[in-house]
Design a protein around this motif. Sequence first.
Motif, PDB file in Angstrom:
ATOM      1  N   THR A 182       0.791  -1.242   0.000  1.00 25.31           N
ATOM      2  CA  THR A 182       0.000   0.000   0.000  1.00 25.31           C
ATOM      3  C   THR A 182       0.822   1.291   0.000  1.00 25.31           C
ATOM      4  N   PRO A 183       1.631   1.547  -1.039  1.00 23.98           N
ATOM      5  CA  PRO A 183       2.511   2.719  -1.027  1.00 23.98           C
ATOM      6  C   PRO A 183       1.772   4.052  -0.927  1.00 23.98           C
ATOM      7  N   ILE A 184       2.377   4.971  -0.199  1.00 22.06           N
ATOM      8  CA  ILE A 184       1.917   6.358  -0.119  1.00 22.06           C
ATOM      9  C   ILE A 184       2.995   7.202  -0.795  1.00 22.06           C
ATOM     10  N   CYS A 185       2.628   7.941  -1.830  1.00 21.33           N
ATOM     11  CA  CYS A 185       3.622   8.636  -2.642  1.00 21.33           C
ATOM     12  C   CYS A 185       3.191  10.059  -2.971  1.00 21.33           C
ATOM     13  N   MET A 225      -4.124   4.754   6.442  1.00 23.66           N
ATOM     14  CA  MET A 225      -3.710   3.397   6.107  1.00 23.66           C
ATOM     15  C   MET A 225      -3.556   2.557   7.375  1.00 23.66           C
ATOM     16  N   TYR A 226      -3.057   3.162   8.425  1.00 19.71           N
ATOM     17  CA  TYR A 226      -2.918   2.459   9.693  1.00 19.71           C
ATOM     18  C   TYR A 226      -4.282   2.049  10.241  1.00 19.71           C
ATOM     19  N   ASN A 227      -5.234   2.975  10.227  1.00 15.81           N
ATOM     20  CA  ASN A 227      -6.571   2.677  10.744  1.00 15.81           C
ATOM     21  C   ASN A 227      -7.273   1.605   9.916  1.00 15.81           C
ATOM     22  N   LEU A 228      -7.124   1.688   8.601  1.00 17.48           N
ATOM     23  CA  LEU A 228      -7.747   0.687   7.734  1.00 17.48           C
ATOM     24  C   LEU A 228      -7.192  -0.700   8.023  1.00 17.48           C
ATOM     25  N   SER A 229      -5.902  -0.764   8.301  1.00 20.48           N
ATOM     26  CA  SER A 229      -5.285  -2.068   8.577  1.00 20.48           C
ATOM     27  C   SER A 229      -5.786  -2.634   9.904  1.00 20.48           C
TER      28      SER A 229
END
Length: 377
Positions: free
Chosen positions: A275-278, A335-339
């Motif tokens: 799940t890259p954040i760019c 992304m942390y919360n979704l995981s």
Amino acid sequence: MKVLYIGHYKEGTGWGHAAIDYILAMDAAGIDVVCRSINFNDKPAEIPRRIQELEEKSLKGCDVCIQHILPHYMDYNGNFKKNIALYATETDSFERTNWPERINFMDEAWVINEQMVEASKRSGVNIPIKVVPHACDTSKFNKTYSKFEIPQLQDTFIFYFIGELIRRKNLVALIKAFHIEFDTNEPVSLVVKANKSGMDEDECFNHIKEICVQVKTNLKLYPTPDDYKKEVIIAQRLSEEDMCRLHVTGDCFVAPSFGEAWCIPAFDAMGFGSTPICTDTGGMKDFLKEGGGTLVKAYPEPAFGMTETFQDLYTGYEDWHNIDIRELQKAMRRMYNLSLENSPEYLSIKKTGLENVDKYSYKAVGETIKKALEDAN
């Protein structure tokens, strides 16, 4: 048709990696390709056996020459029916260099992403321009790798970075965002895998550590740098297999770069479901536009601090894109919360990334190159 491909594929750099992938993509598409290397450094590089075999082929009968080298060194050769310039850039212009003049001597220009088309036109490139994206050996995404067993990372959500220690990679933005957004008692970790030309592993480790300390000191969130979470620093060179292990160990790759022609680690992260954040720029904007990760808005500003490059490149006359750190914080938190929720949205992002990489397989990009070559006749 027989193609001579000239590139820096023995450098052991991202550019060298890309050159190897382009050659193997052409070979996979059935293109009769011969390769020759131009070496600018002595960095170790793993050269596939197939590349060595293609080097041994005769140059006789080559009617197209692809020069995947710095435009400073491009040279038109009338013995070929077509001379093609393949190059990379990460800013909005290179008009104050001699690149436009050198490129315009060629018959055609191939660039790596859509942003580069506009940058090339703005810089005065007036020959036909085509987008030929990077290729990838996508078979690696289907293999099984063991994760790194690092005690500090156990039972945490792992953000990670892979890149050179140069200003363009903007590592400082990631360190800022991580420590501002996440409290010390949250189960999250940050891994920094980086190297710097001219430094051995110990020097590089200490340099990265000092960067982290300086950022923490200047953020003033806690009394001392020791009160913050500690980063996991990897300064040694990793094999290709160990790089894959790092991708499957991490949960979310972050690339806050000011500019990227492509960013191989970010692409690989997408292929491993990490799940890259760019930054919303360059090649990352192209391969993440349909999902598989997150693009964070950024703002144009003059290039600054790239003192290790050619004098006429990455100057204040050019713009690159500075990521919005507050938006980066939000993207990392999301992304942390979704995981944590293991939500359908999180699983969908990972699944989309796995599907997107197939568009850039050796076969797919090889066919793109074959069509570009046929159109060039």
